[in-house]
Design a protein around this motif. Structure first.
Motif, PDB file in Angstrom:
ATOM      1  N   LYS A  50       0.819  -1.219   0.000  1.00  0.00           N
ATOM      2  CA  LYS A  50       0.000   0.000   0.000  1.00  0.00           C
ATOM      3  C   LYS A  50       0.850   1.264   0.000  1.00  0.00           C
ATOM      4  CE  LYS A  50      -4.072  -1.984   2.267  1.00  0.00           C
ATOM      5  NZ  LYS A  50      -4.988  -1.908   3.430  1.00  0.00           N
ATOM      6  N   GLU A  51       1.962   1.228   0.716  1.00  0.00           N
ATOM      7  CA  GLU A  51       2.777   2.436   0.837  1.00  0.00           C
ATOM      8  C   GLU A  51       3.285   2.915  -0.518  1.00  0.00           C
ATOM      9  OE1 GLU A  51       6.853   4.060   3.022  1.00  0.00           O
ATOM     10  OE2 GLU A  51       6.071   2.057   3.472  1.00  0.00           O
ATOM     11  N   ILE A  52       3.750   1.981  -1.336  1.00  0.00           N
ATOM     12  CA  ILE A  52       4.275   2.356  -2.642  1.00  0.00           C
ATOM     13  C   ILE A  52       3.191   2.315  -3.715  1.00  0.00           C
ATOM     14  CG2 ILE A  52       4.996   0.089  -3.527  1.00  0.00           C
ATOM     15  CD1 ILE A  52       7.649   1.405  -4.347  1.00  0.00           C
ATOM     16  N   ASN A  53       2.004   1.884  -3.346  1.00  0.00           N
ATOM     17  CA  ASN A  53       0.898   1.701  -4.286  1.00  0.00           C
ATOM     18  C   ASN A  53       1.337   0.795  -5.435  1.00  0.00           C
ATOM     19  OD1 ASN A  53      -1.600   1.905  -5.542  1.00  0.00           O
ATOM     20  ND2 ASN A  53      -1.061   3.793  -6.632  1.00  0.00           N
ATOM     21  N   GLY A  54       1.847  -0.349  -5.040  1.00  0.00           N
ATOM     22  CA  GLY A  54       2.352  -1.269  -6.050  1.00  0.00           C
ATOM     23  C   GLY A  54       2.629  -2.625  -5.458  1.00  0.00           C
ATOM     24  N   TRP A  55       3.874  -3.095  -5.669  1.00  0.00           N
ATOM     25  CA  TRP A  55       4.181  -4.486  -5.367  1.00  0.00           C
ATOM     26  C   TRP A  55       5.500  -4.617  -4.627  1.00  0.00           C
ATOM     27  CZ3 TRP A  55      -0.185  -6.737  -6.584  1.00  0.00           C
ATOM     28  CH2 TRP A  55      -0.949  -6.196  -7.632  1.00  0.00           C
ATOM     29  N   PHE A  66      12.491  -5.758  -3.174  1.00  0.00           N
ATOM     30  CA  PHE A  66      12.402  -4.911  -4.357  1.00  0.00           C
ATOM     31  C   PHE A  66      10.953  -4.506  -4.499  1.00  0.00           C
ATOM     32  CE2 PHE A  66      11.418  -5.050  -9.058  1.00  0.00           C
ATOM     33  CZ  PHE A  66      11.816  -3.742  -9.301  1.00  0.00           C
ATOM     34  N   LEU A  67      10.697  -3.196  -4.648  1.00  0.00           N
ATOM     35  CA  LEU A  67       9.332  -2.690  -4.752  1.00  0.00           C
ATOM     36  C   LEU A  67       9.180  -1.869  -6.020  1.00  0.00           C
ATOM     37  CD1 LEU A  67      10.396  -2.122  -1.493  1.00  0.00           C
ATOM     38  CD2 LEU A  67       7.907  -2.124  -1.271  1.00  0.00           C
ATOM     39  N   TRP A  68       8.012  -1.964  -6.651  1.00  0.00           N
ATOM     40  CA  TRP A  68       7.735  -1.186  -7.849  1.00  0.00           C
ATOM     41  C   TRP A  68       6.262  -0.761  -7.848  1.00  0.00           C
ATOM     42  CZ3 TRP A  68       8.147  -6.263  -7.273  1.00  0.00           C
ATOM     43  CH2 TRP A  68       7.309  -7.148  -7.955  1.00  0.00           C
ATOM     44  N   SER A  69       6.022   0.452  -8.333  1.00  0.00           N
ATOM     45  CA  SER A  69       4.716   1.080  -8.211  1.00  0.00           C
ATOM     46  C   SER A  69       3.808   0.771  -9.401  1.00  0.00           C
ATOM     47  CB  SER A  69       4.885   2.599  -8.089  1.00  0.00           C
ATOM     48  OG  SER A  69       3.637   3.240  -7.976  1.00  0.00           O
ATOM     49  N   LYS A  70       2.502   0.900  -9.159  1.00  0.00           N
ATOM     50  CA  LYS A  70       1.515   0.784 -10.237  1.00  0.00           C
ATOM     51  C   LYS A  70       1.378   2.078 -11.029  1.00  0.00           C
ATOM     52  CE  LYS A  70      -1.692  -2.404  -7.865  1.00  0.00           C
ATOM     53  NZ  LYS A  70      -3.101  -2.512  -7.394  1.00  0.00           N
ATOM     54  N   ASP A  71       1.680   3.209 -10.388  1.00  0.00           N
ATOM     55  CA  ASP A  71       1.360   4.520 -10.960  1.00  0.00           C
ATOM     56  C   ASP A  71       2.475   5.500 -10.640  1.00  0.00           C
ATOM     57  OD1 ASP A  71       0.233   6.821 -11.912  1.00  0.00           O
ATOM     58  OD2 ASP A  71      -1.597   6.693 -10.731  1.00  0.00           O
ATOM     59  N   PHE A  72       3.060   6.107 -11.682  1.00  0.00           N
ATOM     60  CA  PHE A  72       4.186   7.005 -11.489  1.00  0.00           C
ATOM     61  C   PHE A  72       3.768   8.454 -11.257  1.00  0.00           C
ATOM     62  CE2 PHE A  72       6.258   4.056 -14.840  1.00  0.00           C
ATOM     63  CZ  PHE A  72       6.309   3.035 -13.899  1.00  0.00           C
ATOM     64  N   SER A  73       2.460   8.753 -11.276  1.00  0.00           N
ATOM     65  CA  SER A  73       2.002  10.141 -11.260  1.00  0.00           C
ATOM     66  C   SER A  73       2.048  10.779  -9.880  1.00  0.00           C
ATOM     67  CB  SER A  73       0.569  10.242 -11.801  1.00  0.00           C
ATOM     68  OG  SER A  73      -0.344   9.537 -10.976  1.00  0.00           O
ATOM     69  N   ALA A  74       2.133   9.972  -8.821  1.00  0.00           N
ATOM     70  CA  ALA A  74       2.162  10.522  -7.471  1.00  0.00           C
ATOM     71  C   ALA A  74       3.448  11.319  -7.265  1.00  0.00           C
ATOM     72  CB  ALA A  74       2.070   9.408  -6.439  1.00  0.00           C
ATOM     73  N   THR A  76       6.139  11.557  -5.590  1.00  0.00           N
ATOM     74  CA  THR A  76       6.986  10.789  -4.674  1.00  0.00           C
ATOM     75  C   THR A  76       8.196  10.267  -5.418  1.00  0.00           C
ATOM     76  OG1 THR A  76       7.102   8.806  -3.291  1.00  0.00           O
ATOM     77  CG2 THR A  76       5.602   8.737  -5.159  1.00  0.00           C
ATOM     78  N   SER A  77       9.259   9.998  -4.686  1.00  0.00           N
ATOM     79  CA  SER A  77      10.475   9.440  -5.293  1.00  0.00           C
ATOM     80  C   SER A  77      10.495   7.931  -5.171  1.00  0.00           C
ATOM     81  CB  SER A  77      11.721  10.026  -4.605  1.00  0.00           C
ATOM     82  OG  SER A  77      11.744   9.657  -3.238  1.00  0.00           O
ATOM     83  N   ASN A  78       9.392   7.340  -4.731  1.00  0.00           N
ATOM     84  CA  ASN A  78       9.377   5.912  -4.421  1.00  0.00           C
ATOM     85  C   ASN A  78       8.679   5.066  -5.479  1.00  0.00           C
ATOM     86  OD1 ASN A  78      10.672   6.570  -2.052  1.00  0.00           O
ATOM     87  ND2 ASN A  78       8.824   6.536  -0.813  1.00  0.00           N
ATOM     88  N   ASP A  79       8.893   5.371  -6.750  1.00  0.00           N
ATOM     89  CA  ASP A  79       8.266   4.566  -7.803  1.00  0.00           C
ATOM     90  C   ASP A  79       8.919   3.187  -7.910  1.00  0.00           C
ATOM     91  OD1 ASP A  79       6.446   6.550  -8.476  1.00  0.00           O
ATOM     92  OD2 ASP A  79       7.844   7.499  -9.875  1.00  0.00           O
ATOM     93  N   ILE A  80      10.206   3.130  -7.701  1.00  0.00           N
ATOM     94  CA  ILE A  80      10.921   1.858  -7.587  1.00  0.00           C
ATOM     95  C   ILE A  80      11.860   1.971  -6.387  1.00  0.00           C
ATOM     96  CG2 ILE A  80      10.790   1.024  -9.964  1.00  0.00           C
ATOM     97  CD1 ILE A  80      13.495   2.289 -10.488  1.00  0.00           C
ATOM     98  N   MET A  81      12.072   0.853  -5.698  1.00  0.00           N
ATOM     99  CA  MET A  81      12.826   0.937  -4.453  1.00  0.00           C
ATOM    100  C   MET A  81      13.521  -0.373  -4.114  1.00  0.00           C
ATOM    101  SD  MET A  81      11.365   1.571  -0.563  1.00  0.00           S
ATOM    102  CE  MET A  81      10.313   2.916  -1.100  1.00  0.00           C
ATOM    103  N   LEU A  82      14.716  -0.255  -3.527  1.00  0.00           N
ATOM    104  CA  LEU A  82      15.373  -1.351  -2.836  1.00  0.00           C
ATOM    105  C   LEU A  82      15.274  -1.066  -1.344  1.00  0.00           C
ATOM    106  CD1 LEU A  82      18.694  -1.981  -4.815  1.00  0.00           C
ATOM    107  CD2 LEU A  82      16.584  -3.321  -4.896  1.00  0.00           C
ATOM    108  N   GLU A  83      14.884  -2.072  -0.585  1.00  0.00           N
ATOM    109  CA  GLU A  83      14.820  -1.945   0.864  1.00  0.00           C
ATOM    110  C   GLU A  83      15.647  -3.075   1.461  1.00  0.00           C
ATOM    111  OE1 GLU A  83      11.027  -1.011   3.354  1.00  0.00           O
ATOM    112  OE2 GLU A  83      11.340  -3.185   3.449  1.00  0.00           O
TER     113      GLU A  83
END
Length: 224
Positions: A50-55, A66-74, A76-83
């Motif tokens: 939910k936080e990244i609105n993705g996966w 590894f996280l990736w978003s459904k929507d890049f329009s928000a 935020t800098s968190n469209d793709i992420m390594l945690e």
């Protein structure tokens, strides 16, 4: 039992050398096919976030994501992420105050990137693979192919990557978390002492065709 980190120098036959294919559509399409195979094998470790609105794809040991978003329009800098787990970095000397304030969240280190402001129409049927396909479609330059290890990868920020094997049936490094160690070294980390990570001298090809040697922190997983 914890793995001991080691420093390795990769030979020309085993270096991490990401090269652009002469036909970028081939790299993009094949990366989708191989990513789909990884998603199938790791289906129990892939979930909505939910936080990244993705996966989120979680490593087999539960320490990295590894996280990736459904929507890049928000905005935020968190469209793709390594945690990644901060503990081994702290134990190797990390002074968290020397990293950007938003880079450390609780016991996690986060490295993220913004993919623009593209509005993507999603619905309840959108899948993790659909969202990855959008990255390939809209940000093709982030997708790399490493011929020597037969890996695809996605660039996250400067020098960091999430990689996966083209064929997980014939590879012992099925997914790999890759970090640029410089900012951690600057924050006090001894990269050779980060437990569970390999500190490697590797050679990469620059856009001008020149090979240069760079440092990387690597955490590979065999899914078999």
């Amino acid at each position: 039992m914890k793995k001991k980190s080691v420093i390795i120098t990769l030979s020309l036959s085993t270096i991490f050398l990401f090269t652009a294919c002469t036909n970028s559509d081939i790299v993009g399409k094949r990366s989708i096919d191989s990513f789909q195979n990884v998603l199938k094998v790791m289906s129990k470790q892939v979930s909505a976030d939910k936080e990244i609105n993705g996966w989120s794809l979680t490593s087999p040991d539960g320490t990295e994501r590894f996280l990736w978003s459904k929507d890049f329009s928000a905005d935020t800098s968190n469209d793709i992420m390594l945690e990644v787990d901060a503990k081994p970095f702290i134990e190797a000397g990390l002074d968290k105050s020397k990293l950007p304030s938003d880079m450390v969240e609780g016991n996690k280190i986060r490295i993220s990137d913004n993919l623009g402001n593209e509005k993507i129409n999603n619905n309840d049927d959108t899948t993790p693979l659909d969202s990855y396909k959008k990255i390939v479609e809209l940000k093709r330059d982030l997708i790399k192919y490493h011929a020597d290890l037969d890996h695809y990868g996605i660039t996250i920020g400067d020098g960091n990557m999430f990689e996966w094997a083209k064929d997980i049936d014939n590879n012992d490094k099925d997914i790999v978390f890759v970090l640029d160690p410089k900012q951690f070294i600057d924050a006090g980390v001894d990269p050779s002492k980060v437990d569970g990570w390999l500190f490697a001298k590797v050679k990469i090809m620059q856009e001008n065709g020149k090979k240069v040697e760079v440092d990387k922190l690597l955490k590979p997983f065999n899914l078999k």
